[in-house]
Design a protein around this motif. Sequence first.
Motif, PDB file in Angstrom:
ATOM      1  N   ALA A 307     -15.028   3.531 -12.432  1.00 46.63           N
ATOM      2  CA  ALA A 307     -14.602   4.588 -11.518  1.00 46.63           C
ATOM      3  C   ALA A 307     -13.080   4.698 -11.509  1.00 46.63           C
ATOM      4  CB  ALA A 307     -15.111   4.304 -10.108  1.00 46.63           C
ATOM      5  N   PRO A 308     -12.543   5.910 -11.525  1.00 44.60           N
ATOM      6  CA  PRO A 308     -11.092   6.088 -11.497  1.00 44.60           C
ATOM      7  C   PRO A 308     -10.525   5.891 -10.102  1.00 44.60           C
ATOM      8  CG  PRO A 308     -12.166   8.223 -11.430  1.00 44.60           C
ATOM      9  CD  PRO A 308     -13.266   7.195 -11.589  1.00 44.60           C
ATOM     10  N   TRP A 309      -9.224   5.646 -10.050  1.00 42.41           N
ATOM     11  CA  TRP A 309      -8.495   5.655  -8.784  1.00 42.41           C
ATOM     12  C   TRP A 309      -8.168   7.098  -8.449  1.00 42.41           C
ATOM     13  CZ3 TRP A 309      -3.345   7.049  -7.546  1.00 42.41           C
ATOM     14  CH2 TRP A 309      -2.933   6.674  -6.264  1.00 42.41           C
ATOM     15  N   ILE A 310      -8.481   7.523  -7.208  1.00 40.16           N
ATOM     16  CA  ILE A 310      -8.344   8.923  -6.807  1.00 40.16           C
ATOM     17  C   ILE A 310      -7.391   9.032  -5.624  1.00 40.16           C
ATOM     18  CG2 ILE A 310      -9.580  10.970  -5.982  1.00 40.16           C
ATOM     19  CD1 ILE A 310     -12.106   9.800  -7.277  1.00 40.16           C
ATOM     20  N   MET A 311      -6.401   9.918  -5.728  1.00 43.66           N
ATOM     21  CA  MET A 311      -5.471  10.186  -4.633  1.00 43.66           C
ATOM     22  C   MET A 311      -6.055  11.200  -3.660  1.00 43.66           C
ATOM     23  SD  MET A 311      -1.649  10.421  -6.298  1.00 43.66           S
ATOM     24  CE  MET A 311      -0.944  10.948  -4.724  1.00 43.66           C
ATOM     25  N   THR A 312      -5.538  11.190  -2.436  1.00 41.26           N
ATOM     26  CA  THR A 312      -6.020  12.113  -1.405  1.00 41.26           C
ATOM     27  C   THR A 312      -4.896  13.037  -0.932  1.00 41.26           C
ATOM     28  OG1 THR A 312      -5.601  10.360   0.228  1.00 41.26           O
ATOM     29  CG2 THR A 312      -7.836  10.589  -0.588  1.00 41.26           C
ATOM     30  N   PRO A 313      -5.119  14.349  -0.922  1.00 51.55           N
ATOM     31  CA  PRO A 313      -4.084  15.302  -0.523  1.00 51.55           C
ATOM     32  C   PRO A 313      -3.995  15.484   0.990  1.00 51.55           C
ATOM     33  CG  PRO A 313      -6.023  16.496  -1.216  1.00 51.55           C
ATOM     34  CD  PRO A 313      -6.322  15.029  -1.433  1.00 51.55           C
ATOM     35  N   ASN A 314      -2.979  16.211   1.416  1.00 49.20           N
ATOM     36  CA  ASN A 314      -2.731  16.464   2.845  1.00 49.20           C
ATOM     37  C   ASN A 314      -3.862  17.195   3.545  1.00 49.20           C
ATOM     38  OD1 ASN A 314      -0.258  15.259   2.651  1.00 49.20           O
ATOM     39  ND2 ASN A 314       0.933  17.135   2.716  1.00 49.20           N
ATOM     40  N   THR A 315      -4.704  17.872   2.781  1.00 50.84           N
ATOM     41  CA  THR A 315      -5.761  18.669   3.403  1.00 50.84           C
ATOM     42  C   THR A 315      -6.971  17.831   3.812  1.00 50.84           C
ATOM     43  OG1 THR A 315      -6.434  19.211   1.139  1.00 50.84           O
ATOM     44  CG2 THR A 315      -5.161  20.865   2.328  1.00 50.84           C
ATOM     45  N   LEU A 316      -7.023  16.563   3.406  1.00 53.68           N
ATOM     46  CA  LEU A 316      -8.125  15.693   3.816  1.00 53.68           C
ATOM     47  C   LEU A 316      -7.827  15.056   5.170  1.00 53.68           C
ATOM     48  CD1 LEU A 316      -9.110  13.962   0.458  1.00 53.68           C
ATOM     49  CD2 LEU A 316     -10.335  15.763   1.670  1.00 53.68           C
ATOM     50  N   LYS A 317      -8.888  14.720   5.891  1.00 56.87           N
ATOM     51  CA  LYS A 317      -8.748  14.214   7.251  1.00 56.87           C
ATOM     52  C   LYS A 317      -8.083  12.846   7.271  1.00 56.87           C
ATOM     53  CE  LYS A 317     -11.400  13.164  11.434  1.00 56.87           C
ATOM     54  NZ  LYS A 317     -12.754  13.085  12.041  1.00 56.87           N
ATOM     55  N   PRO A 318      -7.072  12.651   8.120  1.00 52.52           N
ATOM     56  CA  PRO A 318      -6.431  11.337   8.233  1.00 52.52           C
ATOM     57  C   PRO A 318      -7.356  10.315   8.880  1.00 52.52           C
ATOM     58  CG  PRO A 318      -5.009  13.089   9.073  1.00 52.52           C
ATOM     59  CD  PRO A 318      -6.370  13.684   8.891  1.00 52.52           C
ATOM     60  N   VAL A 319      -7.127   9.061   8.554  1.00 55.98           N
ATOM     61  CA  VAL A 319      -7.824   7.942   9.176  1.00 55.98           C
ATOM     62  C   VAL A 319      -6.841   7.069   9.942  1.00 55.98           C
ATOM     63  CG1 VAL A 319      -9.168   5.835   8.748  1.00 55.98           C
ATOM     64  CG2 VAL A 319      -9.622   7.914   7.408  1.00 55.98           C
ATOM     65  N   GLU A 320      -5.702   6.751   9.290  1.00 55.94           N
ATOM     66  CA  GLU A 320      -4.726   5.861   9.904  1.00 55.94           C
ATOM     67  C   GLU A 320      -3.338   6.187   9.364  1.00 55.94           C
ATOM     68  OE1 GLU A 320      -4.384   1.108  11.074  1.00 55.94           O
ATOM     69  OE2 GLU A 320      -5.741   1.756   9.488  1.00 55.94           O
ATOM     70  N   VAL A 321      -2.347   6.108  10.240  1.00 54.92           N
ATOM     71  CA  VAL A 321      -0.957   6.393   9.880  1.00 54.92           C
ATOM     72  C   VAL A 321      -0.186   5.075   9.860  1.00 54.92           C
ATOM     73  CG1 VAL A 321       1.135   7.640  10.507  1.00 54.92           C
ATOM     74  CG2 VAL A 321      -1.116   8.682  10.919  1.00 54.92           C
ATOM     75  N   PHE A 322       0.688   4.932   8.870  1.00 53.35           N
ATOM     76  CA  PHE A 322       1.469   3.709   8.701  1.00 53.35           C
ATOM     77  C   PHE A 322       2.965   4.029   8.765  1.00 53.35           C
ATOM     78  CE2 PHE A 322      -2.617   2.975   6.866  1.00 53.35           C
ATOM     79  CZ  PHE A 322      -2.892   1.630   7.068  1.00 53.35           C
ATOM     80  N   VAL A 323       3.691   3.276   9.570  1.00 50.75           N
ATOM     81  CA  VAL A 323       5.146   3.410   9.676  1.00 50.75           C
ATOM     82  C   VAL A 323       5.748   2.023   9.828  1.00 50.75           C
ATOM     83  CG1 VAL A 323       5.101   5.722  10.695  1.00 50.75           C
ATOM     84  CG2 VAL A 323       5.035   3.709  12.181  1.00 50.75           C
ATOM     85  N   CYS A 324       7.066   1.955   9.685  1.00 50.25           N
ATOM     86  CA  CYS A 324       7.794   0.704   9.880  1.00 50.25           C
ATOM     87  C   CYS A 324       8.588   0.750  11.177  1.00 50.25           C
ATOM     88  CB  CYS A 324       8.764   0.454   8.720  1.00 50.25           C
ATOM     89  SG  CYS A 324       7.945  -0.013   7.188  1.00 50.25           S
ATOM     90  N   SER A 325       8.733  -0.401  11.764  1.00 50.32           N
ATOM     91  CA  SER A 325       9.625  -0.564  12.912  1.00 50.32           C
ATOM     92  C   SER A 325      10.865  -1.317  12.445  1.00 50.32           C
ATOM     93  CB  SER A 325       8.916  -1.347  14.023  1.00 50.32           C
ATOM     94  OG  SER A 325       9.823  -1.671  15.054  1.00 50.32           O
ATOM     95  N   THR A 326      12.050  -0.734  12.717  1.00 51.23           N
ATOM     96  CA  THR A 326      13.305  -1.399  12.379  1.00 51.23           C
ATOM     97  C   THR A 326      14.198  -1.415  13.612  1.00 51.23           C
ATOM     98  OG1 THR A 326      14.372   0.654  11.633  1.00 51.23           O
ATOM     99  CG2 THR A 326      13.124  -0.592   9.989  1.00 51.23           C
TER     100      THR A 326
END
Length: 676
Positions: A307-326
């Motif tokens: 199976a290939p690795w598949i990217m997901t575009p902005n139009t797909l539903k989000p599940v979780e958002v990741f950010v950094c704290s500095t």
Amino acid sequence: MGPPRTLRIEADKSTSTLCVVGTEITVHLSRCAPIQSKFFSVKCTSNVHCRVVPATVAGGTLLSAQPLTRNSLLFISMDAASELPNESKLSVRFYGSKTEPLGNAVLHLTAVEISLDVDADRDGVVEKNNPNKASWKWGPKGHGAILLVNCDSESYFLKKKLDNENEEIDKVSDLKDMSRMILRTNGPAQLPKGYKLSLHITQTDAESVRVFSSNGKPQSSNLSTLKKMLFKLFVEEYPLVLNKDELAGEVPYLGGKSELEFFVEGLRFPDKDFEGLVTINLSLLEPSAQGFPETPIFTDKVVFRVAPWIMTPNTLKPVEVFVCSTSDNYDFLKGMKNLVRKSGYKLKICHEYMNRGDRWMQDEIEFGYIDSPHHSFPVVLDSPRDGHLQNFPYDVLLGPDFGYVTRYATQEEVSSLDSFGNLEVSPPVTVNGKKYPLGRIIIGVAFPTTAHGRNMTKVVQDFLWAQKVQEPIALYSDWLVVGHVDEFMSFVPAPDKKGFRLLLASPDAAYKVFTNLQKNGHGKAKMFPGKEEEISVDDILSNEEFRAENVYVQNCIDWNRDVLKKELGLEEEDIIDLPILFKVVPEDENRAAAYYPDMVNMIVLGTNLGIPKPFGPQVNGSCALEAEMRSLLEPLGLNCTFIDDFASYHKLLGEVHCGSNVLREPFAFKWWNLEL
């Protein structure tokens, strides 16, 4: 019917062999006949089927003498498994004349059913003897089994290791990441002496696949057993059969009507040197004379595609958002928390002890997934940039049903273009009748005529191209200081037309906004109000050198615009120009960077957009640039939230998108249904 195999019989001797149901045995009669033979006849028990080529004389039967020629071939088959070894019999009698017998060759036969089976019709069920199991075909009417790279880790607490780096199964949960393969047999309780079954792969395929077997023993339900005993039990329950050190292994014949289950594990993704197809063979071996190895008399095979690795575009539903704290991104983090909470998704914050000041979450990783009829899970692609966030994807994200993959390059090869702000994917498109239901990957490279420009490293490009299902598009991004495609483009969902809009940064659109402000008497209004960079609209418009820089930038973006229109099948109505100005940095080979916060560099959470706050001219108490953005995007049902990233990201040549990342749900469309 499988291909026939050749069998030698001898006059005045008795021979025994196995016949696999569904195959034919070929006997060259002239080779085994006594020298003076001119005729032959054949007699067999009722469950043995015979035919002769050339065909018997008209009206004749094999029981009567038939002419023997150099080309006389006897074909033998059986259509039902035997209950006992050697229970069926065939004899060939040779004659000098029709009434002069010269010798009699006797053959004892044991019929067995053998089928190595996989889910060749991709419905999640391992069906019996699918005629297409040994090949691969794309499309909704295609066929061929699918294999996942076992790149997650079943370990939560121990030192993490990718499951496919472990040659033992220590948790039964790992089996769901593998593809089932079943050996189905039917026949006598035991095979005749010396016969055996062997599973085997090529040395090349052994780099990509590994096979475990279930030995058929029931699993223990004794909860008081020590963990180390459970570990031993799991290993013994699922012994390793094939790997790079063991290209062939004997597998048991269980007797009667039986099934033996195997678990096939993918070891690597398709890449430049690996198309993604692997073959596993099962052979029935016949004993030779003492001191000689067995010979294969029947081979069944199955084919898997990794199976290939598949990217997901902005139009797909989000599940979780990741950010950094500095230590310096409080305003940014506050805005992101509010946006994510309002949008109803989960937020994962990578704290400073882990990120060590590296805030560029988008640049370190790209989220994707792998999928098969039996299982799927997200897989993070780790960039070769290796900043201070380099341990985050492995130490934090990797786990049960969350995979990891990376590509290694020498640090001399790695440039800013290898950060994954320079890796995007379009929503699904149709281009000149060709459908891309999983969208197309977009990367930034040097301009085609530039001899010494920066490029995304070859190992990453090779990996992306090899996945096949999201054919990449190369844009020109080396004109930017940082050099990422997300600095001048993005995609947002839309309720009409193609279901999305392409957003492009546009100095021309920005100059229209500023010119209209000046015409309407707001030339004294200030960009960056209250900041040390404060400057009036009039001063911006009067700076001819600055205007010339933005003409150059617009030309670069227009070149990419034309490529995107062609490669994504877009019309002008599918594109929205966002008012953004750039400045050229002479000390960086005249490459450009956003002059004010780059509003195209946004995070898309469904219909909610997190946009860098531009700090534009204030008109009637509101930001003119924010008002323009709302007028462009809100008619699409999109909600604009402006996030202050000025000091903590923009001044460091990045924005909201650079500092965030989104894990999204996979496509409903199944990649194996692509028409390639």
